[in-house]
Design a protein around this motif. Sequence first.
Motif, PDB file in Angstrom:
ATOM      1  N   HIS A  28       0.828  -1.208   0.000  1.00  0.00           N
ATOM      2  CA  HIS A  28       0.000   0.000   0.000  1.00  0.00           C
ATOM      3  C   HIS A  28       0.866   1.263   0.000  1.00  0.00           C
ATOM      4  CE1 HIS A  28      -2.979   2.948   1.318  1.00  0.00           C
ATOM      5  NE2 HIS A  28      -2.191   3.218   2.337  1.00  0.00           N
ATOM      6  N   LEU A  29       1.998   1.201   0.700  1.00  0.00           N
ATOM      7  CA  LEU A  29       2.863   2.366   0.870  1.00  0.00           C
ATOM      8  C   LEU A  29       3.425   2.853  -0.466  1.00  0.00           C
ATOM      9  CD1 LEU A  29       3.699   3.936   3.419  1.00  0.00           C
ATOM     10  CD2 LEU A  29       5.794   2.590   3.478  1.00  0.00           C
ATOM     11  N   ARG A  30       3.582   1.942  -1.416  1.00  0.00           N
ATOM     12  CA  ARG A  30       4.146   2.332  -2.713  1.00  0.00           C
ATOM     13  C   ARG A  30       3.253   3.339  -3.446  1.00  0.00           C
ATOM     14  NH1 ARG A  30       4.443  -3.689  -3.955  1.00  0.00           N
ATOM     15  NH2 ARG A  30       6.206  -4.443  -2.742  1.00  0.00           N
ATOM     16  N   ASP A  31       1.947   3.277  -3.185  1.00  0.00           N
ATOM     17  CA  ASP A  31       0.999   4.106  -3.938  1.00  0.00           C
ATOM     18  C   ASP A  31       0.302   5.176  -3.106  1.00  0.00           C
ATOM     19  OD1 ASP A  31       1.419   2.515  -6.269  1.00  0.00           O
ATOM     20  OD2 ASP A  31       0.106   0.991  -5.403  1.00  0.00           O
ATOM     21  N   CYS A  32       0.641   5.279  -1.806  1.00  0.00           N
ATOM     22  CA  CYS A  32      -0.073   6.212  -0.933  1.00  0.00           C
ATOM     23  C   CYS A  32       0.867   7.305  -0.419  1.00  0.00           C
ATOM     24  CB  CYS A  32      -0.725   5.476   0.245  1.00  0.00           C
ATOM     25  SG  CYS A  32      -1.705   6.560   1.317  1.00  0.00           S
ATOM     26  N   ASP A  33       0.778   8.492  -0.998  1.00  0.00           N
ATOM     27  CA  ASP A  33       1.643   9.599  -0.587  1.00  0.00           C
ATOM     28  C   ASP A  33       1.367  10.011   0.855  1.00  0.00           C
ATOM     29  OD1 ASP A  33       2.757   9.620  -3.098  1.00  0.00           O
ATOM     30  OD2 ASP A  33       1.443  11.207  -3.862  1.00  0.00           O
ATOM     31  N   ASP A  34       0.077  10.000   1.272  1.00  0.00           N
ATOM     32  CA  ASP A  34      -0.281  10.433   2.626  1.00  0.00           C
ATOM     33  C   ASP A  34       0.353   9.529   3.672  1.00  0.00           C
ATOM     34  OD1 ASP A  34      -1.742  12.514   1.617  1.00  0.00           O
ATOM     35  OD2 ASP A  34      -3.678  11.467   1.757  1.00  0.00           O
ATOM     36  N   CYS A  35       0.277   8.216   3.455  1.00  0.00           N
ATOM     37  CA  CYS A  35       0.853   7.289   4.427  1.00  0.00           C
ATOM     38  C   CYS A  35       2.375   7.398   4.473  1.00  0.00           C
ATOM     39  CB  CYS A  35       0.427   5.857   4.120  1.00  0.00           C
ATOM     40  SG  CYS A  35      -1.263   5.468   4.630  1.00  0.00           S
ATOM     41  N   ARG A  36       3.005   7.619   3.314  1.00  0.00           N
ATOM     42  CA  ARG A  36       4.463   7.790   3.308  1.00  0.00           C
ATOM     43  C   ARG A  36       4.864   9.025   4.112  1.00  0.00           C
ATOM     44  NH1 ARG A  36       4.193   6.179  -2.186  1.00  0.00           N
ATOM     45  NH2 ARG A  36       4.372   8.336  -2.890  1.00  0.00           N
ATOM     46  N   ALA A  37       4.113  10.114   3.939  1.00  0.00           N
ATOM     47  CA  ALA A  37       4.418  11.348   4.668  1.00  0.00           C
ATOM     48  C   ALA A  37       4.210  11.156   6.163  1.00  0.00           C
ATOM     49  CB  ALA A  37       3.544  12.489   4.149  1.00  0.00           C
TER      50      ALA A  37
END
Length: 246
Positions: A28-37
């Motif tokens: 999921h982290l590969r495609d979710c900018d919010d979660c990465r931030a």
Amino acid sequence: MNPNVHSLVGAYALDAVDDLERAAFERHLRDCDDCRAELIELREAAARLPDGTWAVPPPRLRDSVLTAIAHTRQLPPTEPAVPPAGTRPSRRMRLAAAAAVLVTAVGTGTAVYAVQDHRVRHEHQLAEAAQASEARVRAILAAPDLVVRDQRLTSGGRVTVASSRLNDAGVIMLAATGAPAAGRVYQLWTIRGGVPSSVGALHQGQSAVVQIVDGLPGSSGVGVTVEPAPGSTTPTAPLDALVKLT
């Protein structure tokens, strides 16, 4: 597995996920900018928890602390709760266990190096107080009815509140990304019946704290404000964070 994969970011940052959850969240982290931030913010906040607690100890500290330990009655180990056969701990309990490890690391560093600011005759009392505080934090975080809630700070960072009605107490864990400007401090408040009550102000330059609060489950919320040092009798609006407990 939690159907809302976004909610795994906190547990992932604390390494409190199982293998299946880790694999799902990393995909999921590969495609979710919010979660990465958010993951970056959480890891930075965790890395800053020891800030302000480290200092080079004086040469006599090692010998005096070892002497105190040799004459200090150690608390018995707390037996962990054993889940029924065939079940695995919930995400909430894994997160609480990870928080306990983090709290212990912060508390231990603070307690040991605070000895530098006191006379040698107080070291024995400080060691016992640190042991008792650490044991109580662990007991609260291991409670079967533990409820964990958190909220971002407007100024950056996060405040986490863990409460247990069985213990009639809770733990507030503040991890800001930085200390307020000079002359200002973070202050913690509980709210009961709409009335705020201070449960402590941090020192200038301090950005992290672990605070035990008796009677916390009876409060409707926990607030964080930035106040003029050394703290205020009433909170300054707007709140930097508000964690609703009810």
